[in-house]
Design a protein around this motif. Sequence first.
Motif, PDB file in Angstrom:
ATOM      1  N   ARG A 118       0.807  -1.235   0.000  1.00  4.43           N
ATOM      2  CA  ARG A 118       0.000   0.000   0.000  1.00  4.43           C
ATOM      3  C   ARG A 118       0.838   1.283   0.000  1.00  4.43           C
ATOM      4  O   ARG A 118       0.376   2.328   0.447  1.00  4.43           O
ATOM      5  N   GLY A 153      -3.753   3.230 -12.590  1.00  2.00           N
ATOM      6  CA  GLY A 153      -2.623   3.910 -11.972  1.00  2.00           C
ATOM      7  C   GLY A 153      -2.976   4.579 -10.654  1.00  2.00           C
ATOM      8  O   GLY A 153      -4.008   4.300 -10.051  1.00  2.00           O
TER       9      GLY A 153
ATOM     10  N   GLN B   9      -8.912  13.910   7.635  1.00  3.35           N
ATOM     11  CA  GLN B   9      -8.601  15.144   6.908  1.00  3.35           C
ATOM     12  C   GLN B   9      -9.678  15.500   5.879  1.00  3.35           C
ATOM     13  O   GLN B   9     -10.839  15.639   6.217  1.00  3.35           O
ATOM     14  N   PHE B 111      -9.741  -1.429  -4.394  1.00  5.31           N
ATOM     15  CA  PHE B 111      -8.442  -1.262  -5.051  1.00  5.31           C
ATOM     16  C   PHE B 111      -8.631  -0.930  -6.533  1.00  5.31           C
ATOM     17  O   PHE B 111      -7.928  -0.074  -7.081  1.00  5.31           O
ATOM     18  N   ALA B 114      -9.483   2.602  -6.723  1.00  8.13           N
ATOM     19  CA  ALA B 114      -8.296   3.431  -6.476  1.00  8.13           C
ATOM     20  C   ALA B 114      -7.431   3.554  -7.730  1.00  8.13           C
ATOM     21  O   ALA B 114      -6.792   4.586  -7.940  1.00  8.13           O
ATOM     22  N   ARG B 118      -6.668   6.272 -12.255  1.00 12.43           N
ATOM     23  CA  ARG B 118      -5.998   6.844 -11.072  1.00 12.43           C
ATOM     24  C   ARG B 118      -6.958   7.256  -9.964  1.00 12.43           C
ATOM     25  O   ARG B 118      -6.632   8.123  -9.152  1.00 12.43           O
ATOM     26  N   GLY B 119      -8.127   6.616  -9.931  1.00  8.78           N
ATOM     27  CA  GLY B 119      -9.029   6.856  -8.801  1.00  8.78           C
ATOM     28  C   GLY B 119     -10.394   7.366  -9.196  1.00  8.78           C
ATOM     29  O   GLY B 119     -10.502   8.446  -9.742  1.00  8.78           O
ATOM     30  N   LYS B 140      -8.337   0.661   3.772  1.00  3.53           N
ATOM     31  CA  LYS B 140      -7.361  -0.310   3.257  1.00  3.53           C
ATOM     32  C   LYS B 140      -8.012  -1.110   2.141  1.00  3.53           C
ATOM     33  O   LYS B 140      -9.044  -1.737   2.331  1.00  3.53           O
ATOM     34  N   THR B 141      -7.399  -1.085   0.972  1.00  2.94           N
ATOM     35  CA  THR B 141      -7.886  -1.899  -0.137  1.00  2.94           C
ATOM     36  C   THR B 141      -6.696  -2.684  -0.661  1.00  2.94           C
ATOM     37  O   THR B 141      -5.551  -2.349  -0.366  1.00  2.94           O
ATOM     38  N   ALA B 154      -3.828  -0.182  -1.884  1.00  2.00           N
ATOM     39  CA  ALA B 154      -3.799   1.271  -1.731  1.00  2.00           C
ATOM     40  C   ALA B 154      -4.602   1.665  -0.499  1.00  2.00           C
ATOM     41  O   ALA B 154      -5.501   0.931  -0.084  1.00  2.00           O
ATOM     42  N   PHE B 155      -4.262   2.814   0.071  1.00  2.00           N
ATOM     43  CA  PHE B 155      -5.151   3.430   1.049  1.00  2.00           C
ATOM     44  C   PHE B 155      -6.135   4.276   0.247  1.00  2.00           C
ATOM     45  O   PHE B 155      -5.722   5.199  -0.463  1.00  2.00           O
ATOM     46  N   LYS B 233      -2.258   6.152   7.590  1.00  2.00           N
ATOM     47  CA  LYS B 233      -1.386   5.327   6.760  1.00  2.00           C
ATOM     48  C   LYS B 233      -0.593   4.283   7.534  1.00  2.00           C
ATOM     49  O   LYS B 233       0.384   3.748   7.040  1.00  2.00           O
ATOM     50  N   GLU B 234      -1.020   4.044   8.767  1.00  2.00           N
ATOM     51  CA  GLU B 234      -0.372   3.032   9.593  1.00  2.00           C
ATOM     52  C   GLU B 234       1.123   3.266   9.755  1.00  2.00           C
ATOM     53  O   GLU B 234       1.945   2.392   9.495  1.00  2.00           O
TER      54      GLU B 234
END
Lengths: 360, 360
Positions: A118, A153, B9, B111, B114, B118-119, B140-141, B154-155, B233-234
């Motif tokens: 990640r 991406g 945020q 994911f 994400a 690009r999202g 979390k994905t 990805a987050f 983000k751990e």
Amino acid sequence: MITLSIDIQDRSYPIYIGSNLLYQKSLLDRHIGGSEIVIVTNETIAPLYLSRVVNHLRDYRCTEIILPDGEQYKTLEGITPIFDKLLKNKFSRSTTLIALGGGVIGDMAGFAAACYQRGIPFIQIPTTLLAQVDSSVGGKTGVNHPLGKNMIGAFYQPLCVLADINTLNTLDERQFKAGIAEIIKYGLIQDFNFFLWLENHIDQLLARNQDILIQAIERSCQNKAAVVAADEKESGSRATLNLGHTFGHAIETGIGYGTWLHGEAVSVGMVMAANLSHQLSWLSHHDVNRITHLLTQVGLPIQPPKEMNTQRFLELMAVDKKVANGQLRLVLLKQLGAAVVTSDFPYSLLEETIEEFYRY
Amino acid sequence: MITLSIDIQDRSYPIYIGSNLLYQKSLLDRHIGGSEIVIVTNETIAPLYLSRVVNHLRDYRCTEIILPDGEQYKTLEGITPIFDKLLKNKFSRSTTLIALGGGVIGDMAGFAAACYQRGIPFIQIPTTLLAQVDSSVGGKTGVNHPLGKNMIGAFYQPLCVLADINTLNTLDERQFKAGIAEIIKYGLIQDFNFFLWLENHIDQLLARNQDILIQAIERSCQNKAAVVAADEKESGSRATLNLGHTFGHAIETGIGYGTWLHGEAVSVGMVMAANLSHQLSWLSHHDVNRITHLLTQVGLPIQPPKEMNTQRFLELMAVDKKVANGQLRLVLLKQLGAAVVTSDFPYSLLEETIEEFYRY
């Protein structure tokens, strides 16, 4: 050495531009946290720079991944060797991934860095002009899909970018010229003075004069940085950076990735966008000529590939990311140095503009 | 209906918890921008809910993607059908992706959301207890790699989460119990009062009493939200959520994804972590017994799989994300309701602890 700062909220980072930066270990040391690094490069770049770079980084636990060279390998499958090797060798999430190569390597390695566990730290060492002025600034990473370019991406910012102009000495002529297409783009979309400067210095730039190169790279990165800082995720103004890209991606997808270079496709795409802008009475005939003249001086193509036709263009452009809610949006020029993102044009005019290119 | 706010945020989002939320179109309308949606679900969930959900969303241009059911399909290859279908049908980057299913569907679809262009916007409708209390909170994905679980991802935060407890009515007993493992985890890591409440209400929870269920889900999500808000983000404290997971992932990878349920592996993992915590004199024997007793009441496993051994455990644990700079870090319990992330334990003690489980 010039240091440019790219300011994107909590993910700001420096771009270092200069000669012989590749072997300045202290520059990298400043940014690498932890003790593990992985260098991702390709078969063309590896024999030129890899062993010397690795030699300078002996303090770290380091692994190398050498991918085949070419846009046709920029796929989801193409990045799995990175995951395989990192996992096989138990590289942790504090590993720093260094991309050493052109835009394709930067895009692939950057996306792998974004996804591995990640997200792991990431450094770009672009070795082509195109990558130094474009893909290494702004955090766009990703791979292609058979049905569209860069369709898979992430936005993922590096810790730093190291643009060593000495790496451009080994760059072949065609690659070098493709990079200049993107440099000219910055002039066209928002920096008319830079466009003028390019018209006046194009011969020195083509001769790879070091000072002129550094100036051109710096000004390009500044332009891109300003756009990206205002709109990281491309919800609005950042899209102006795609001047020529919707046409260009159609070319790249239409004739198969890796046949034309990205910059070559963008060169033609900018000419097509300029022609449509002219049809809309925004650009004069003289303006369009200045653009084609400059691109021709560089030796870049200004005609779309014969293998395609209007229908195929329209089909492929419809799948591009710039389509919002079914409406095709394009980056067009209100004047030299002033791009707009718009869907406010008759579709028939777009058809006619492309048709015009195939009338020969 | 209860609305919980997850504050991260600029990416904050609500979790709606209640009955019959699945068909409240207004809830989804509130969050879907644009006119295009894609619903990703699996072969088990589709016949139960898909047509009714789609029926309520007829105003949108909608496509459905039905994936095979099971953790073994949670791979990079497994998500390509999502990209293929979206691109084939020219879905734009303003498409909202809705994940309808358990944790595996949420991870895969999240994911894909994400990465696609690009999202793209993303909504979670978790239909298992595990997904409602765990995977749908925190962004979390990702997918698995043959060499490690969730190693590629990805987050990525959703626009909203819709936890409809009525979907739990169709959940089989084993899946339901696996979800309770993660609920108990929250009590163990930071909410001793919740652990007490669970000891007192475990029978009603197992009977799927609606009020008790809603309370358990709400309290779990609150606990997770608090941790995630502090450390998205751990980089630090979020890792406490991984109590039992380093052991658990070793089990899942060791015997093959999809053999044990994630919650079952975590159940054993928590017992193993509790035992190591006892070896370090942090937990009393009585504390460890309370944990195993509660898990046993639920019907969850408390012994690692016979197919594995100590050596295999240690090998697989070494590749887990919780390894920082070569040092294995584990989530252990200082007391019931107080977890720590630490690498400050003798490696031999870890070996002995695992060995102990294989002494029978």
